[in-house]
Design an enzyme around this catalytic site. Structure first.
Site, mmCIF file in Angstrom:
data_model
loop_
_atom_site.group_PDB
_atom_site.id
_atom_site.type_symbol
_atom_site.label_atom_id
_atom_site.label_comp_id
_atom_site.label_asym_id
_atom_site.label_seq_id
_atom_site.Cartn_x
_atom_site.Cartn_y
_atom_site.Cartn_z
ATOM 1 N N HIS A 168 6.515 -30.716 11.344
ATOM 2 C CA HIS A 168 6.046 -29.498 10.868
ATOM 3 C C HIS A 168 4.932 -29.477 9.594
ATOM 4 O O HIS A 168 4.031 -28.869 9.592
ATOM 5 C CB HIS A 168 7.309 -28.443 10.546
ATOM 6 N N ASP B 75 0.806 -1.223 -0.134
ATOM 7 C CA ASP B 75 -0.089 0.043 -0.248
ATOM 8 C C ASP B 75 0.938 1.223 -0.105
ATOM 9 O O ASP B 75 2.237 1.122 -0.081
ATOM 10 C CB ASP B 75 -1.100 0.050 1.048
ATOM 11 N N HIS C 109 9.745 -23.812 9.398
ATOM 12 C CA HIS C 109 8.736 -24.537 10.140
ATOM 13 C C HIS C 109 7.221 -24.369 9.656
ATOM 14 O O HIS C 109 6.568 -25.149 10.002
ATOM 15 C CB HIS C 109 8.972 -24.148 11.565
ATOM 16 N N THR D 259 2.823 -1.158 8.580
ATOM 17 C CA THR D 259 3.291 -1.850 9.777
ATOM 18 C C THR D 259 3.564 -3.492 9.238
ATOM 19 O O THR D 259 3.987 -4.040 10.132
ATOM 20 C CB THR D 259 2.099 -1.849 10.818
ATOM 21 N N CYS E 135 2.846 -3.141 3.947
ATOM 22 C CA CYS E 135 2.019 -1.902 4.125
ATOM 23 C C CYS E 135 2.823 -1.306 5.354
ATOM 24 O O CYS E 135 4.030 -1.300 5.708
ATOM 25 C CB CYS E 135 0.608 -2.375 4.584
#
Ligand code: RB5
Length: 148
Positions: A134, A8, A98, A67, A65
Site C-alpha cells: 500500500h 457547498d 489501503h 453528490t 457537495c
C-alpha cells in the site's frame, strides 16, 4: 485530531450532522463554510479545506457537495491530497487502510444522515495499514503528481 470541513450549498445540513459525529471523537473542527443555501462553487470549498490539510493545519479534511463527485474531483487536483468519495462504510474503511485517504468526500443529496454518520465514524477510527504494497502504491500516486 484536527479536521477541516467544508460543503457547498448542496450539503450544508449534512455538514452540521457530520460535525456532531466528529464531536463524539473529540475532534477539533474548523468549518470553512458554506453556511447558507446561497449557491457557491464547490472547487472554492475544496481549495480551502485542502489548504489546511497540505499545510498540516489539519490532520485530515472532509468535503461535501450535492453528490460528493465535483468536490472530490476538485480536491484530488491538489498536490498531496488523496480524497475518497465514500457512500458506504466498507469503502470508508478501505480508503484509510489501503489508500491513506486524507480527505473524505460525501454527497448530501446521496446519503441519509444515518449512513453518513456511520461512514464518518469508520473513517475516523481506521488507520492506514502501513503495508509495504500500500505504501508503494501511494508513493506511485505521489510520483504521478510530479509528472509534467
Ligand atoms: C450543485 O448544484 C451541485 O452540482 C454540487 O453540489 C455537486 O453535486 C457537484 O458535483
Amino acid at each position: 485530531m484536527k479536521i477541516t470541513i467544508g460543503s457547498d450549498h448542496g450539503a450544508v445540513a449534512l455538514k452540521e450532522e457530520v460535525k456532531k459525529v466528529l464531536a463524539e471523537f473529540g475532534v477539533e473542527v474548523t468549518d470553512v463554510g458554506t453556511f447558507g443555501t446561497d449557491s457557491v462553487d464547490y472547487p472554492d470549498i475544496a481549495e480551502k479545506v485542502c489548504a489546511d490539510v497540505v499545510s498540516n493545519t489539519a490532520d485530515r479534511g472532509i468535503v461535501l457537495c450535492g453528490t460528493g463527485i465535483g468536490i472530490s474531483i476538485a480536491a484530488n487536483k491538489i498536490k498531496g491530497i488523496r480524497c475518497a468519495l465514500c457512500n458506504d462504510v466498507f469503502s470508508a474503511k478501505m480508503s484509510r487502510e489501503h489508500n491513506n485517504a486524507n480527505v473524505l468526500a460525501m454527497g448530501g443529496r446521496v446519503l441519509g444522515f444515518g449512513s453518513a454518520s456511520e461512514i464518518v465514524r469508520a473513517w475516523i477510527q481506521t488507520d492506514f495499514s502501513h503495508g509495504e504494497r500500500h505504501t508503494r502504491r501511494i508513493e506511485k500516486i505521489s510520483a504521478l503528481e510530479s509528472r509534467p
